[in-house]
Write a protein that holds these residues in place. Structure first.
Motif, PDB file in Angstrom:
ATOM      1  N   LEU A   1       7.492  -2.184 -44.462  1.00 31.21           N
ATOM      2  CA  LEU A   1       6.386  -1.333 -44.034  1.00 31.21           C
ATOM      3  C   LEU A   1       6.881  -0.210 -43.126  1.00 31.21           C
ATOM      4  CD1 LEU A   1       4.527  -3.433 -45.320  1.00 31.21           C
ATOM      5  CD2 LEU A   1       3.029  -3.205 -43.335  1.00 31.21           C
ATOM      6  N   GLU A   2       7.798  -0.536 -42.212  1.00 29.19           N
ATOM      7  CA  GLU A   2       8.382   0.515 -41.364  1.00 29.19           C
ATOM      8  C   GLU A   2       9.071   1.572 -42.210  1.00 29.19           C
ATOM      9  OE1 GLU A   2       9.660  -0.626 -36.874  1.00 29.19           O
ATOM     10  OE2 GLU A   2      11.037  -1.216 -38.457  1.00 29.19           O
ATOM     11  N   ARG A   3       9.861   1.146 -43.183  1.00 34.12           N
ATOM     12  CA  ARG A   3      10.626   2.087 -44.028  1.00 34.12           C
ATOM     13  C   ARG A   3       9.692   2.953 -44.860  1.00 34.12           C
ATOM     14  NH1 ARG A   3      13.511   5.374 -45.565  1.00 34.12           N
ATOM     15  NH2 ARG A   3      15.603   5.247 -46.443  1.00 34.12           N
ATOM     16  N   LEU A   4       8.538   2.431 -45.253  1.00 32.75           N
ATOM     17  CA  LEU A   4       7.585   3.177 -46.083  1.00 32.75           C
ATOM     18  C   LEU A   4       6.505   3.865 -45.251  1.00 32.75           C
ATOM     19  CD1 LEU A   4       7.089   0.642 -49.041  1.00 32.75           C
ATOM     20  CD2 LEU A   4       8.731   2.539 -48.864  1.00 32.75           C
ATOM     21  N   ASN A   5       6.611   3.770 -43.924  1.00 34.16           N
ATOM     22  CA  ASN A   5       5.642   4.401 -43.006  1.00 34.16           C
ATOM     23  C   ASN A   5       4.212   3.929 -43.244  1.00 34.16           C
ATOM     24  OD1 ASN A   5       7.615   6.090 -41.689  1.00 34.16           O
ATOM     25  ND2 ASN A   5       7.621   7.369 -43.527  1.00 34.16           N
TER      26      ASN A   5
END
Length: 388
Positions: free
Chosen positions: A335-339
Motif C-alpha cells: 500500500l505504501e509503494r502504491l500510495n
C-alpha cells in the motif's frame, strides 16, 4: 463512531469486515481524516514491524487525532497470539487518551487461542510448542502470559468474576465466548479495550443492533495477483506442475531475497515474467520458497519492501484488477509503494478475508488476509472476486 487502532493492516481489514457484517459504514485508513463520518473507523498501522519507540510515537499521535473526532468507543486491535509491542503501545494510548485503564483480553477462543489461568494455549497445547515459537520477530518462547507480553509485575491478571482494578493495564483470562461477554460487560468509558477479532465481534454485538447495508457484489472478470508475504503456511503449498489450485506459482528468486537492498533494478526480470504469466492466464501467485530462507537470516521488513517493489513493477507491466495479499507487513509495504491510504470494505469472503475498494481507484481492488489464516476455498475459483 467506534474508533480502532490496529497494529497491522490485515488485522485492520479483518475488523472492518466484521463492521461491514454488522451493517456499519466502515472505513480503513492509514491516516485520521478530520471529516470522517463513518460508523466504524479503523486506522491501520504497521507498528508491529517497527522499533518500539517509533511504534509508541505513532500510536500516541493517532490517538490524539482520533480524540478530536469524539468517538463513542476506542478499541486497540492486537495480534491474537500477542506478537508486537502490545504493552508499550497501550501505555502510549492511555497517556494520549486520558483513559484510566486498559483491559487486554488475549487470544481468540473461536480459533482455539485461549488464556487459561496464566497459560496461553493454541490448538489445545501451550503456544510455545507450536509453530509460533519460530516467528522471526516475536517468537513465542514461553506460554506464560506475562512473559509472552514481555510485561513486568505491574500488569495484573484477573479471571471471570474478579473485580477489575480501577487503573493500570489488566489482562483478562478468556477460555470461551462467555468470558469475552463478561469482560465486555465490565468495560466502561474509562477503559481502553484491547484484543483480537473475536473480542471485537462480541463488542459490536453488545454496542450495536445489526443492520444490513446493501453493497453491490464485485464484477467477476479481471486479472489477479496473489502475494504470499507470510511464510507461516508456505511450507504446506500443494504444487502440481508448478501450480497451486491451478494457478502458477512464481517463487521470488533467492538472489532477490538475499540482496542487501531493495530496488527496482533487482526485480525487473522476475516482475516481467510474472506479468507475462498473468497476461497468459489471468492469475499468478508470488511466494517465498521456504527452502530459500531456512538457513539464512532474512530481514522481514526489507523482504516486505522487496515484495512491494515487485508488485509495483508487475502493475507497471500489465493492468491488474485485484491484488490478493497474505501477511500484514507485506500488505502495508505494498500500500505504501502504491500510495494507497484509504480503503472501503465491500465483501466479507470469510473470517479475516476481506475484499476492499480503493478510494479514488475504480480499476484495482484488494483482498487481504492475515498470514496465519487459511485462504477459503471459493477464492481459488478464477476471476471470482474482482472489482469494477
Amino acid at each position: 463512531m467506534i474508533a480502532v487502532i490496529a497494529d497491522d493492516l490485515t488485522g485492520a481489514a479483518e475488523l472492518a469486515g466484521i463492521g461491514l457484517n454488522h451493517g456499519l459504514r466502515t472505513e480503513v485508513s492509514t491516516t485520521v481524516d478530520e471529516h470522517c463520518d463513518a460508523d466504524l473507523l479503523v486506522i491501520a498501522t504497521d507498528t508491529r514491524s517497527l522499533a518500539v519507540n517509533e511504534a509508541k510515537n505513532i500510536v500516541h499521535d493517532l490517538t490524539v487525532q482520533l480524540q478530536q473526532l469524539k468517538p463513542r468507543f476506542l478499541f486497540k486491535k492486537i495480534d491474537s497470539v500477542l506478537r508486537g509491542h502490545i504493552i508499550e503501545e497501550l501505555q502510549s494510548e492511555l497517556s494520549a487518551s486520558g483513559l484510566k485503564r486498559a483491559l487486554i483480553v488475549p487470544g481468540n477462543p473461536h480459533h482455539s487461542k485461549k488464556l487459561i489461568g496464566d497459560t496461553f494455549h493454541y490448538n489445545g497445547a501451550p503456544i510455545h510448542l507450536s509453530d509460533f515459537a519460530n516467528d522471526p520477530t516475536f517468537p513465542a518462547l514461553s506460554s506464560n502470559i506475562v512473559e509472552l507480553l514481555r510485561a513486568d509485575g505491574s500488569i495484573k491478571l484477573v479471571n471471570n468474576g474478579d473485580k477489575l482494578p480501577s487503573t493500570g493495564i489488566i489482562i483478562g483470562a478468556a477460555e470461551d465466548e462467555d468470558d469475552l461477554k463478561y469482560w465486555i460487560s465490565k468495560t466502561d468509558g474509562n477503559t481502553l479495550l484491547a484484543g483480537s477479532a473475536n473480542l471485537f465481534t462480541t463488542l459490536l454485538e453488545y454496542l450495536t443492533t445489526p443492520q444490513r447495508i446493501e453493497i453491490p457484489d464485485p464484477e467477476t472478470t479481471g486479472r489477479r495477483l496473489f502475494v504470499f508475504g507470510s511464510t507461516f503456511y508456505q511450507g504446506k503449498l500443494n504444487l502440481q506442475d508448478g501450480k497451486h489450485n491451478n494457478i502458477p506459482v512464481h517463487y521470488v528468486p533467492a538472489a532477490t531475497i538475499c540482496a542487501e537492498t531493495s530496488g527496482d533494478h533487482v526485480h525487473g526480470l522476475f516482475a516481467s515474467h510474472v506479468a507475462s504469466s498473468i497476461v497468459a492466464g489471468n492469475n499468478a501467485i508470488i511466494a517465498i520458497n521456504p527452502d530459500f530462507i531456512k538457513d539464512i537470516k532474512v530481514d522481514p521488513v526489507l523482504l516486505s519492501h522487496k515484495m512491494a517493489d515487485i508488485v509495483k513493477q508487475v502493475i507497471d507491466h500489465t493492468s491488474l484488477h485485484e491484488l490478493l495479499i497474505e501477511g500484514g507487513a507485506t500488505a502495508w509495504a505494498i500500500l505504501e509503494r502504491l500510495n494507497i491510504e484509504k480503503l472501503y470494505p465491500s465483501k466479507l469472503i470469510a473470517p479475516g478475508v476481506i475484499h476492499m475498494r480503493i478510494a479514488g481507484n475504480n480499476q484495482l481492488c484488494l483482498t487481504l488476509k492475515p498470514g496465519s489464516y487459511p485462504w477459503p476455498a471459493p477464492i481459488w475459483a478464477t476471476n471470482n472476486y474482482t472489482c469494477i
